[in-house]
Write a protein that holds these residues in place. Sequence first.
Motif, PDB file in Angstrom:
ATOM      1  N   ASP A  80      10.182  -5.761   6.074  1.00  8.82           N
ATOM      2  CA  ASP A  80      11.331  -4.901   6.115  1.00  8.82           C
ATOM      3  C   ASP A  80      10.631  -3.343   5.730  1.00  8.82           C
ATOM      4  O   ASP A  80      10.197  -3.291   4.562  1.00  8.82           O
ATOM      5  CB  ASP A  80      12.373  -5.379   4.942  1.00  8.82           C
ATOM      6  N   PRO A  81      10.584  -2.360   6.433  1.00  9.06           N
ATOM      7  CA  PRO A  81      10.106  -1.149   5.926  1.00  9.06           C
ATOM      8  C   PRO A  81      10.922  -0.569   5.132  1.00  9.06           C
ATOM      9  O   PRO A  81      10.424   0.648   4.555  1.00  9.06           O
ATOM     10  CB  PRO A  81      10.364  -0.190   7.374  1.00  9.06           C
ATOM     11  N   ASP A  82      12.251  -0.887   4.631  1.00  7.08           N
ATOM     12  CA  ASP A  82      12.881  -0.219   3.484  1.00  7.08           C
ATOM     13  C   ASP A  82      12.462  -0.830   2.074  1.00  7.08           C
ATOM     14  O   ASP A  82      12.604  -0.201   1.298  1.00  7.08           O
ATOM     15  CB  ASP A  82      14.243  -0.280   3.563  1.00  7.08           C
ATOM     16  N   VAL A  83      11.676  -1.948   2.239  1.00  5.18           N
ATOM     17  CA  VAL A  83      11.210  -2.589   1.080  1.00  5.18           C
ATOM     18  C   VAL A  83       9.619  -2.288   0.960  1.00  5.18           C
ATOM     19  O   VAL A  83       9.026  -2.041  -0.106  1.00  5.18           O
ATOM     20  CB  VAL A  83      11.435  -4.018   1.048  1.00  5.18           C
ATOM     21  N   LEU A  84       8.807  -2.390   2.040  1.00  5.87           N
ATOM     22  CA  LEU A  84       7.433  -2.316   1.943  1.00  5.87           C
ATOM     23  C   LEU A  84       6.881  -1.340   2.885  1.00  5.87           C
ATOM     24  O   LEU A  84       7.338  -1.088   3.979  1.00  5.87           O
ATOM     25  CB  LEU A  84       6.880  -3.699   2.289  1.00  5.87           C
ATOM     26  N   THR A  85       5.696  -0.695   2.347  1.00  7.91           N
ATOM     27  CA  THR A  85       4.935   0.180   3.357  1.00  7.91           C
ATOM     28  C   THR A  85       3.484  -0.314   3.169  1.00  7.91           C
ATOM     29  O   THR A  85       2.983  -0.542   2.155  1.00  7.91           O
ATOM     30  CB  THR A  85       5.345   1.672   2.795  1.00  7.91           C
ATOM     31  N   VAL A  86       3.002  -0.068   4.521  1.00  9.41           N
ATOM     32  CA  VAL A  86       1.499  -0.563   4.367  1.00  9.41           C
ATOM     33  C   VAL A  86       0.490   0.474   3.968  1.00  9.41           C
ATOM     34  O   VAL A  86       0.736   1.682   4.204  1.00  9.41           O
ATOM     35  CB  VAL A  86       1.137  -0.692   5.998  1.00  9.41           C
ATOM     36  N   THR A 149      15.727  -6.512  -4.204  1.00  7.96           N
ATOM     37  CA  THR A 149      15.769  -6.835  -2.623  1.00  7.96           C
ATOM     38  C   THR A 149      14.682  -7.882  -2.233  1.00  7.96           C
ATOM     39  O   THR A 149      13.893  -8.249  -3.110  1.00  7.96           O
ATOM     40  CB  THR A 149      15.426  -5.745  -1.764  1.00  7.96           C
ATOM     41  N   GLU A 150      14.671  -8.237  -0.903  1.00  5.95           N
ATOM     42  CA  GLU A 150      13.424  -9.120  -0.410  1.00  5.95           C
ATOM     43  C   GLU A 150      13.062  -9.017   0.848  1.00  5.95           C
ATOM     44  O   GLU A 150      14.143  -8.592   1.632  1.00  5.95           O
ATOM     45  CB  GLU A 150      13.954 -10.695  -0.552  1.00  5.95           C
ATOM     46  N   SER A 151      12.119  -9.147   1.070  1.00  5.85           N
ATOM     47  CA  SER A 151      11.519  -8.789   2.562  1.00  5.85           C
ATOM     48  C   SER A 151      10.735  -9.836   3.113  1.00  5.85           C
ATOM     49  O   SER A 151       9.687 -10.423   2.431  1.00  5.85           O
ATOM     50  CB  SER A 151      10.539  -7.513   2.799  1.00  5.85           C
ATOM     51  N   THR A 152      11.212 -10.382   4.179  1.00  4.82           N
ATOM     52  CA  THR A 152      10.295 -11.432   4.830  1.00  4.82           C
ATOM     53  C   THR A 152       9.072 -10.859   5.377  1.00  4.82           C
ATOM     54  O   THR A 152       9.101  -9.756   5.930  1.00  4.82           O
ATOM     55  CB  THR A 152      11.157 -12.114   6.124  1.00  4.82           C
ATOM     56  N   VAL A 153       8.031 -11.696   5.328  1.00  2.77           N
ATOM     57  CA  VAL A 153       6.711 -11.296   5.880  1.00  2.77           C
ATOM     58  C   VAL A 153       6.389 -12.237   6.705  1.00  2.77           C
ATOM     59  O   VAL A 153       6.038 -13.321   6.617  1.00  2.77           O
ATOM     60  CB  VAL A 153       5.662 -11.219   4.750  1.00  2.77           C
ATOM     61  N   ALA A 154       6.744 -11.959   8.250  1.00  7.46           N
ATOM     62  CA  ALA A 154       6.514 -12.885   9.258  1.00  7.46           C
ATOM     63  C   ALA A 154       5.491 -12.830  10.318  1.00  7.46           C
ATOM     64  O   ALA A 154       5.080 -11.714  10.516  1.00  7.46           O
ATOM     65  CB  ALA A 154       7.793 -13.178  10.006  1.00  7.46           C
ATOM     66  N   ILE A 155       4.784 -13.947  10.803  1.00  6.29           N
ATOM     67  CA  ILE A 155       3.584 -13.423  11.666  1.00  6.29           C
ATOM     68  C   ILE A 155       4.151 -13.830  13.102  1.00  6.29           C
ATOM     69  O   ILE A 155       5.044 -14.698  13.287  1.00  6.29           O
ATOM     70  CB  ILE A 155       2.776 -14.902  11.570  1.00  6.29           C
ATOM     71  N   ALA A 156       3.991 -12.932  13.885  1.00  8.15           N
ATOM     72  CA  ALA A 156       4.464 -13.060  15.160  1.00  8.15           C
ATOM     73  C   ALA A 156       3.489 -12.652  16.272  1.00  8.15           C
ATOM     74  O   ALA A 156       2.233 -12.103  15.746  1.00  8.15           O
ATOM     75  CB  ALA A 156       5.521 -11.943  15.331  1.00  8.15           C
ATOM     76  N   ASP A 157       3.751 -12.849  17.389  1.00  7.71           N
ATOM     77  CA  ASP A 157       2.641 -12.322  18.547  1.00  7.71           C
ATOM     78  C   ASP A 157       1.404 -12.831  18.643  1.00  7.71           C
ATOM     79  O   ASP A 157       0.646 -11.908  18.564  1.00  7.71           O
ATOM     80  CB  ASP A 157       2.837 -10.622  18.793  1.00  7.71           C
ATOM     81  N   VAL A 158       1.232 -13.997  18.166  1.00  8.43           N
ATOM     82  CA  VAL A 158      -0.214 -14.613  18.038  1.00  8.43           C
ATOM     83  C   VAL A 158      -0.986 -14.603  19.394  1.00  8.43           C
ATOM     84  O   VAL A 158      -0.541 -15.231  20.220  1.00  8.43           O
ATOM     85  CB  VAL A 158      -0.055 -15.942  17.278  1.00  8.43           C
ATOM     86  N   GLU A 159      -1.904 -14.091  19.421  1.00  8.20           N
ATOM     87  CA  GLU A 159      -2.861 -14.521  20.553  1.00  8.20           C
ATOM     88  C   GLU A 159      -4.240 -14.978  20.073  1.00  8.20           C
ATOM     89  O   GLU A 159      -4.635 -14.143  19.568  1.00  8.20           O
ATOM     90  CB  GLU A 159      -2.944 -13.222  21.638  1.00  8.20           C
TER      91      GLU A 159
END
Length: 256
Positions: A80-86, A149-159
């Motif tokens: 969630d970009p409203d909660v976390l920034t890299v 708040t809470e942000s999901t951190v999800a793994i996606a698009d695995v190759e």
Amino acid sequence: MTVRKSGPVFAIAVVVIAAAVAIAFVGAAGASDSAAVLEIEPEAAEAPPGETIHVAVEMASDGGYGGAGVERTAIGIEYDPDVLTVETIHRGPWMEQGNETEVVADADVDDEAGYVHIDQRRDPADGGATGNARLVTITFRVAEDADGTESTVAIADVESGLTNNWPLQTFTHDGSVSVSEGADVVDASPPDGPAVVGDANETSGGDGNGDPSAADGEGNDGSAEGTVDSIPSFGITAALVALFVGLFAGGLARRS
């Protein structure tokens, strides 16, 4: 008029069919034996607003049939970009396992969309990598106004692929970051490897070469739960099927 069947021709046909079945079994073995588990560590991170936290991706894989190792792994991370920034991204030692080689890593960050893509490959593959270790560490900054708040951190698009060109079947476990004023920080241990996003000369401890023995540092061990067992029985089954059908065909040929 009676037409007699040709015993030898029939036997050859059966042997050809048996060979095709054996090849199919070996192919199935190559695919079925190729699996990996990727999971977010920790599964439930916690932090107060404005804090910096580390979230890791752990990977476990025994590679593929015949001892083929992993040549490349690319993943996406959604948050969630409203909660976390890299802030930074460091590659872990996972791809360094096995024979010594160079690991090439690239990353793209889209903080507006809340998405990161990280691609790592061995160059040259040199047998590939197997094992259980950290694949990557992402350091996030928690927003100052994210209390409650809470942000999901999800793994996606695995190759992910093996050195024998078989794709790697993957199983993923997502995580989350909960934000609460006054909360103690619960996160992964600091990164210990070269930075992919951030200061190009930065390493957070260790020798910067992805030494597997220094993967986790202090704090959480970040080990993935469960490894994937290899399945050597498929190759044996294929051989037995071919042998059985071959003997059966030979018996028919002798009777003809």
